[in-house]
Design a protein around this motif. Sequence first.
Motif, PDB file in Angstrom:
ATOM      1  N   UNK A   1      -6.608   0.940  -6.807  1.00 35.87           N
ATOM      2  CA  UNK A   1      -6.963  -0.406  -6.338  1.00 35.87           C
ATOM      3  C   UNK A   1      -7.608  -0.361  -4.953  1.00 35.87           C
ATOM      4  N   UNK A   2      -6.990   0.390  -4.061  1.00 37.21           N
ATOM      5  CA  UNK A   2      -7.533   0.427  -2.707  1.00 37.21           C
ATOM      6  C   UNK A   2      -8.871   1.174  -2.649  1.00 37.21           C
ATOM      7  N   UNK A   3      -9.050   2.148  -3.550  1.00 35.16           N
ATOM      8  CA  UNK A   3     -10.294   2.916  -3.528  1.00 35.16           C
ATOM      9  C   UNK A   3     -11.435   2.157  -4.203  1.00 35.16           C
TER      10      UNK A   3
ATOM     11  N   UNK B   1       0.828  -1.221   0.000  1.00 32.38           N
ATOM     12  CA  UNK B   1       0.000   0.000   0.000  1.00 32.38           C
ATOM     13  C   UNK B   1       0.855   1.261   0.000  1.00 32.38           C
ATOM     14  N   UNK B   2       1.859   1.305   0.860  1.00 28.06           N
ATOM     15  CA  UNK B   2       2.636   2.528   0.976  1.00 28.06           C
ATOM     16  C   UNK B   2       3.871   2.561   0.098  1.00 28.06           C
ATOM     17  N   UNK B   3       4.163   1.517  -0.651  1.00 24.71           N
ATOM     18  CA  UNK B   3       5.465   1.436  -1.312  1.00 24.71           C
ATOM     19  C   UNK B   3       5.418   1.070  -2.786  1.00 24.71           C
TER      20      UNK B   3
ATOM     21  N   UNK C   1      -3.798   5.911   1.142  1.00 25.84           N
ATOM     22  CA  UNK C   1      -4.107   7.321   1.378  1.00 25.84           C
ATOM     23  C   UNK C   1      -3.687   7.767   2.779  1.00 25.84           C
ATOM     24  N   UNK C   2      -3.332   6.798   3.617  1.00 28.35           N
ATOM     25  CA  UNK C   2      -2.918   7.148   4.971  1.00 28.35           C
ATOM     26  C   UNK C   2      -1.420   7.409   4.984  1.00 28.35           C
ATOM     27  N   UNK C   3      -1.032   8.573   5.426  1.00 25.57           N
ATOM     28  CA  UNK C   3       0.386   8.852   5.596  1.00 25.57           C
ATOM     29  C   UNK C   3       0.642   8.950   7.090  1.00 25.57           C
TER      30      UNK C   3
END
Lengths: 364, 338
Positions: A253-255, A230-232, B271-273
């Motif tokens: 994808x996540x939305x 998700x973050x990378x 979307x979370x930072x």
Amino acid sequence: MSGLQTEGRGISGTLLEVTDLRTHFPTERGVVRAVDGVSFTLERGKTLGVVGESGSGKTVLSRSIMGLLSPRTTILTGSVKFAGEELLGRSAKQMRNVWGSEMAMIFQDPMTSLNPLMKIGKQITEPLKIHLDMPADEAKATAVRLMRDVRIPEPEKRLEQYPYELSGGMRQRVMIAIALACGPTMLFADEPTTALDVTVQAQILELIGEQQRDRNMSVILVTHDLGVVAGHTDEIAVMYGGRLVEKAPTTELFANMKMPYTEALLQSIPRLDQASHTRLTTIPGRPPDLVNPPKGCRFAPRCAYARDRCLEEEPTLTPAEGPGHVFACFYPVGSDEYHERKAELAQRSQTSGVAAGTGSEGGL
Amino acid sequence: MAGSGKAHLRDTDVLLRVEDLVMEFPVGRTGLKVNAVSGISFDIKRGETLGMVGESGCGKSTTGRSIMQLPRPTSGSVVFEGNDLTKLDDSAMRAARTRMQMIFQDPISSLNPRRKVRDIVMEPLTIWKRGDSASRGQLVDSVLEDVGIDPQRAAESQPHQFSGGQCQRISIARSLVLDPSLIICDEPVSALDVSVQAQVLNLLEDLKERYELTLLFIAHDLAVVKNISDRIAVMYLGKLCEISPAEDLYQRPAHPYTRVLLDSIPIPDPTVKVEYAPVEGEPPSPVLPPPGCRFHTRCQYADDQCRTQEPQLRDIGGGHFVACHHPLETPVTLTARS
């Protein structure tokens, strides 16, 4: 977490083009179709996350692209074009000038992927000497610089140590230094942080992201953890039963996830914002047998939203509304049929008093 | 970490009470020792699940094993169902172990590969000569069904014919047949896929109710631990940092180390930072642990007091205890991570 995202930096354009790749292993039990018709492209400087359960084919996919599987035990068909050149069908000898200098890989277990009998320094300088013909002293200086890049403290001292003298996190940094040594344009990271502690995992993911930005590398990050991708990553490909079942830019994808499988994977992760003792949603059953995959959609036997058609006919990848988003499902998340079934399931769990999604996994 | 102290121990309905537990291992013939666990105290009430988290090498598994007296701790007491286990002789200890069982991280290697699964689950009953062979068989089959394994298949198959998740179910069945009151779960889901992990966590919750179990759940994944625990203890380098009701620990982590652990968890939402201040480096060696608070070498708030004086666990309200000279005060806004 800043992530590995890179928007339009340096050279752009397609670096990797995989078309209808099939990796089959003949065994006594029959042919194992580990990767069964996967196509995708990857731009220069972008990071693609490949996600799936054990046995989904995600590791075999990356090894097939890199040509690491023995041709004696593997049947590979389709096409893998790297920087415009076909890699499939090349011999190991022909691949040697691609490995290291063009493509490199970081593996899951840093202990077993390093040679336990060879000093760290020699393991980092070896590819420099072989691929780049570097003289010994220059190779050593480069190794020290690389170790600084991956934040190994006291690099001169570490050069003289053996892998067992380093912690798991330090060994993984050494693996990254080796992978980066010859300046590859494409890096495969196969579950690079699964064996590590959560604090060290965060450090290593940051490090890979930083090196990727500095060097404008393309990265394929293979993992079972949707939290890690998700973050990378810029894009995510979800694999199931040897097939690509959904692919989209990460935020898209996540939305708007479309595959019930992707949704189920996400929902089975315990989350910090849920109260303690929250009943987790599970995916009943197990991944399909890749010798005799089920007819129709391969996920249908485990899918709460499957209908008769799913068991008979196999869905193909079709575009969703969002740009760059494809999925393979007849009744995707958000469709009328999906909502109808969801209401039925909620009704049923209310009347029977059992939490939704408990599933029965026994005896399978 | 931190610290010692017993302000957090309770008096009523306690199933297990560990006090001043120390476990040291010699390092060859050097005269040095590994300080795996350095004086920790905690208790678990009947029917409670205590989660224990920390990085590799913090002593959480050693703590679990020393409760079982495997091996016996260097010092300290382990009072279980009213008996101090450290004072029992070997045969009394063997009998006490039927009341406490353990499940391990790697479900495949913790089962004998050459035996039939049903026999593996039956063995504890045979060793302790519980009932006759027919009643043993009945009990084994009913426990296997409770964990979701087909008894017929278990009678015919060996562990390698089952998946990792199923092997963990078999391990759980084996731990249940002697009707224990305490189960020590040492990273029971960390080798499993997320989908299977969820199945096993749900199963443990169900069995806990059905078999009236008390759990000590050791893991490094804070989200997993939060899901299953009533209370959570955070360990670092052989010491306790913080112990608190599960919800409270996540809403207001008071120890800087707990905060670091929470912030390191990857959030499955792009979307979370998360405001992320990564902790530098890795834990120091437990052979020569730092003086004072053991976390001071990596803590951004450390001062001279932290370097010299060991903090003691103290009450910060609501059953929440922390061993830190400068505990964090700002509550974490969980909305930012949802």
